[in-house]
Design a protein around this motif. Sequence first.
Motif, PDB file in Angstrom:
ATOM      1  N   ARG A 212       0.805  -1.615  -0.466  1.00 50.41           N
ATOM      2  CA  ARG A 212      -0.127   0.356   0.185  1.00 50.41           C
ATOM      3  C   ARG A 212       0.799   1.015  -0.367  1.00 50.41           C
ATOM      4  O   ARG A 212       0.363   2.561  -0.358  1.00 50.41           O
ATOM      5  CB  ARG A 212      -1.023   0.343   1.457  1.00 50.41           C
ATOM      6  CG  ARG A 212      -2.253  -0.336   1.015  1.00 50.41           C
ATOM      7  CD  ARG A 212      -3.192  -0.540   1.894  1.00 50.41           C
ATOM      8  NE  ARG A 212      -2.771  -0.443   3.548  1.00 50.41           N
ATOM      9  CZ  ARG A 212      -2.434  -1.566   4.219  1.00 50.41           C
ATOM     10  NH1 ARG A 212      -3.408  -2.608   3.762  1.00 50.41           N
ATOM     11  NH2 ARG A 212      -2.435  -1.820   5.540  1.00 50.41           N
ATOM     12  N   GLY A 213       1.608   0.989   0.775  1.00 52.05           N
ATOM     13  CA  GLY A 213       3.028   2.672   1.159  1.00 52.05           C
ATOM     14  C   GLY A 213       3.510   2.219   1.850  1.00 52.05           C
ATOM     15  O   GLY A 213       4.010   1.361   2.347  1.00 52.05           O
TER      16      GLY A 213
ATOM     17  N   HIS B  70      10.344   1.939  -1.328  1.00 54.05           N
ATOM     18  CA  HIS B  70       9.080   2.171  -2.108  1.00 54.05           C
ATOM     19  C   HIS B  70       8.897   2.975  -3.165  1.00 54.05           C
ATOM     20  O   HIS B  70       9.770   4.698  -2.375  1.00 54.05           O
ATOM     21  CB  HIS B  70       8.031   1.660  -1.182  1.00 54.05           C
ATOM     22  CG  HIS B  70       6.656   2.092  -1.558  1.00 54.05           C
ATOM     23  ND1 HIS B  70       5.805   3.177  -1.794  1.00 54.05           N
ATOM     24  CD2 HIS B  70       6.029   0.745  -1.331  1.00 54.05           C
ATOM     25  CE1 HIS B  70       4.672   2.796  -2.137  1.00 54.05           C
ATOM     26  NE2 HIS B  70       4.452   0.874  -1.740  1.00 54.05           N
TER      27      HIS B  70
ATOM     28  N   ASN C  49       6.452   5.733  -2.612  1.00 49.22           N
ATOM     29  CA  ASN C  49       6.546   7.307  -1.342  1.00 49.22           C
ATOM     30  C   ASN C  49       7.084   7.433  -0.720  1.00 49.22           C
ATOM     31  O   ASN C  49       6.690   7.853   0.401  1.00 49.22           O
ATOM     32  CB  ASN C  49       5.012   6.093  -1.351  1.00 49.22           C
ATOM     33  CG  ASN C  49       3.656   6.680  -2.083  1.00 49.22           C
ATOM     34  OD1 ASN C  49       4.102   6.819  -3.449  1.00 49.22           O
ATOM     35  ND2 ASN C  49       2.995   5.744  -1.635  1.00 49.22           N
TER      36      ASN C  49
END
Length: 351
Positions: free
Chosen positions: A223-224, A275, A277
């Motif tokens: 997801r992040g 990642h 993000n």
Amino acid sequence: MSRNNMVSIIVPVYNAEKELRYCVQSILQQSYKQIDVILVNDGSTDTSGEICNELAAKHSLISVIHQQNKGPSSARNTGISKATGQFIQFVDADDYVHPTMTEKLVECALLDTDLVLCGYHTLLRGKKPVTIPHVPEMEGKFSKSAFLQHFGGLYREILLPSPCNKLYVLSIIREHTIRFDETISMGEDLLFNLDYLQVCSSVYILADPLYTYVSHGNTSLSRGYIDEFYSKQQFLQERVRDFLKEQNKYTAKNRIELSKIMTATSINACSNLFHRNCHLSKQERKKQLRVIMKASVYHGIIQDHQAWQVRIFLYLVKKQSLNGLYYLFFIKELTRYLPSPFYTLFRTVAK
């Protein structure tokens, strides 16, 4: 069956409008009929709350609690406070259970057992759904001491952390004030189980995979970026080690299994730093990688492994190659966003 054998099934609900009805249907279709279902709507912003009310209106054994969004730990704790059964079972709102799950768990619990643990399936949603079984290698009733001899292996096979493949005795939970820690967002399920194991005397392992965990590809790492992921994981591993030491079960066998878990944890922590993000600069990432490298050596995670990624990771850690580690995970993350044919080719070559 006596009414004393009632099972309260607690379902924390948050924005699960697409899966909730199917989940509850699987519970209502249980062959074991002495159940009550507690739906805890944790401040959903979709129609989950309305669906909960609709289901409760149709089925007298379902009750609904609406609360402000406080997270799954709070929702489960709310369910525990309202439960009236002798036993407690947890089901997540986007998962489902085998028709005989509760019946089989109760049969084992009635053999004077404080905790029942069973196998489960992971269903990976996608164009081509894949089902992965998680099945214990042993089966039967164990004293706590005998069970803890296998703790590391069960932990590594992801059979210990979740509360959803287990049946608990409510009186034990209440007598010892065991609750899910609402102050943390990672590993609270594992810590709940450690607290419960601390005070129980026997465990029954049932090999049957009776629970289905549905994954939509939205795991925490996918997801992040997770801030302080590695330190949070270190905290959990420290709690596990302390628990085993207190129980005099920090054996060579369990240490080896924990070492394997730390290898996987370290690799996930490195991936997390890259990642898309992640807000960290190159130098900040390298600083974190250095911490992971040093901790990896300290905990003795160097070992043989067949997977190419793990072999390369362990080699770079052994050589203390900071730049090598940096570019390994930089390239690994970069390939995730290549066009599909190129990504497939890369994965094929990498194997």
